[in-house]
Design a protein around this motif. Structure first.
Motif, PDB file in Angstrom:
ATOM      1  N   ASP A  92       0.826  -1.205   0.000  1.00  0.00           N
ATOM      2  CA  ASP A  92       0.000   0.000   0.000  1.00  0.00           C
ATOM      3  C   ASP A  92       0.865   1.262   0.000  1.00  0.00           C
ATOM      4  O   ASP A  92       0.592   2.228  -0.727  1.00  0.00           O
ATOM      5  CB  ASP A  92      -0.911   0.022   1.233  1.00  0.00           C
ATOM      6  N   LEU A  95       2.608   1.636  -3.426  1.00  0.00           N
ATOM      7  CA  LEU A  95       1.655   2.092  -4.444  1.00  0.00           C
ATOM      8  C   LEU A  95       1.400   3.588  -4.311  1.00  0.00           C
ATOM      9  O   LEU A  95       1.371   4.323  -5.311  1.00  0.00           O
ATOM     10  CB  LEU A  95       0.333   1.324  -4.315  1.00  0.00           C
ATOM     11  N   GLN A  96       1.220   4.040  -3.092  1.00  0.00           N
ATOM     12  CA  GLN A  96       0.971   5.458  -2.868  1.00  0.00           C
ATOM     13  C   GLN A  96       2.144   6.308  -3.339  1.00  0.00           C
ATOM     14  O   GLN A  96       1.959   7.339  -3.993  1.00  0.00           O
ATOM     15  CB  GLN A  96       0.697   5.725  -1.389  1.00  0.00           C
ATOM     16  N   GLU A 101      -3.506   4.579  -6.406  1.00  0.00           N
ATOM     17  CA  GLU A 101      -4.385   4.315  -5.276  1.00  0.00           C
ATOM     18  C   GLU A 101      -4.720   2.832  -5.239  1.00  0.00           C
ATOM     19  O   GLU A 101      -5.038   2.242  -6.268  1.00  0.00           O
ATOM     20  CB  GLU A 101      -5.676   5.137  -5.392  1.00  0.00           C
ATOM     21  N   ARG A 102      -4.659   2.244  -4.058  1.00  0.00           N
ATOM     22  CA  ARG A 102      -4.953   0.810  -3.922  1.00  0.00           C
ATOM     23  C   ARG A 102      -6.340   0.463  -4.454  1.00  0.00           C
ATOM     24  O   ARG A 102      -6.541  -0.585  -5.065  1.00  0.00           O
ATOM     25  CB  ARG A 102      -4.809   0.402  -2.457  1.00  0.00           C
ATOM     26  N   ASP A 103      -7.324   1.327  -4.240  1.00  0.00           N
ATOM     27  CA  ASP A 103      -8.675   0.997  -4.681  1.00  0.00           C
ATOM     28  C   ASP A 103      -8.874   1.140  -6.179  1.00  0.00           C
ATOM     29  O   ASP A 103      -9.971   0.898  -6.691  1.00  0.00           O
ATOM     30  CB  ASP A 103      -9.719   1.832  -3.926  1.00  0.00           C
ATOM     31  N   VAL A 107      -6.339  -6.762  -6.948  1.00  0.00           N
ATOM     32  CA  VAL A 107      -5.236  -7.466  -6.303  1.00  0.00           C
ATOM     33  C   VAL A 107      -5.621  -8.918  -6.068  1.00  0.00           C
ATOM     34  O   VAL A 107      -6.680  -9.207  -5.511  1.00  0.00           O
ATOM     35  CB  VAL A 107      -4.867  -6.796  -4.961  1.00  0.00           C
TER      36      VAL A 107
END
Length: 231
Positions: A92, A95-96, A101-103, A107
């Motif tokens: 997380d 990625l940021q 954004e994770r959403d 995954v």
């Protein structure tokens, strides 16, 4: 379309009685949720017997980016969600830093059940074998078909093996995009759990390189935002 295969005390749970057959994924167009429900009863390999549950992929149904890891870990096995343990929290953060954004991403893992061995009172990760990767490929293939991402990120050797159908050296193949299937592209990089095992004096540089790999995926996330009016 066929995607080419290119410290908590724990006791081992009792063996469950085998069912008559492994589930079969119905041919033709079905929803991701239907496939997820079918996967919950999968017994195509022995891993189901000692796992708490199947851990299926999560994320937007038509995400532009799909991240593929190896298998769920202890926390994932208990929660039923992918990448929620230490490796997931590191992912997380990476990625940021990469601008994703994770959403925005889907995954999942190449293998949907936690393979482990007892080590004192702990359940320790054990690498899945070729047969287990092959048995679980039906679910990964359906995820690829239904999500239809523009970019697939293979995180670690098991994910690369499952996606590409052959042993793929990570260091020799990371850091660039390659053609995968149809219009899809693939990016090979390390699994975030690898970074947790790197010696302290080398961890910062290894992490920075992982973020740099993920930055190659960032433009695909931007296109997802533009398409959905969220940018």
């Amino acid at each position: 379309m066929t995607i080419p295969r290119q410290p908590i005390a724990h006791r081992a749970p009792p063996k469950r009685a085998p069912r008559t057959r492994a589930p079969h994924v119905a041919p033709g167009p079905v929803s991701l949720e239907e496939v997820r429900e079918e996967a919950q009863d999968c017994q195509a390999c022995p891993l189901w017997a000692n796992a708490t549950q199947t851990v299926f992929g999560e994320g937007p149904e038509h995400a532009r980016i799909m991240l593929v890891g190896e298998q769920p870990g202890d926390q994932e096995d208990r929660s039923g969600h992918p990448f929620v343990g230490p490796a997931g929290r590191l992912l997380d953060r990476a990625l940021q830093e990469a601008g994703i954004e994770r959403d925005m991403v889907y995954v999942t893992n190449a293998v949907k059940h936690f393979k482990w061995e007892p080590r004192g009172k702990r359940r320790m990760h054990k690498k899945p074998g070729e047969g287990e990767i092959a048995a679980c490929h039906q679910w990964l293939e359906r995820e690829l078909q239904l999500v239809a991402p523009a970019l697939v990120v293979a995180m670690g050797a098991t994910a690369a093996r499952a996606l590409l159908g052959r042993a793929t050296p990570i260091e020799a193949n990371r850091g660039h995009l390659s053609a995968f299937a149809g219009e899809m592209q693939i990016l090979v990089t390390v699994h975030p759990s690898y970074l947790l095992r790197v010696p302290d004096d080398a961890r910062a540089s290894a992490y920075a390189r992982f973020v740099q790999d993920l930055k190659l995926a960032a433009p695909f996330a931007e296109r997802f935002s533009d398409r959905n009016g969220n940018a």
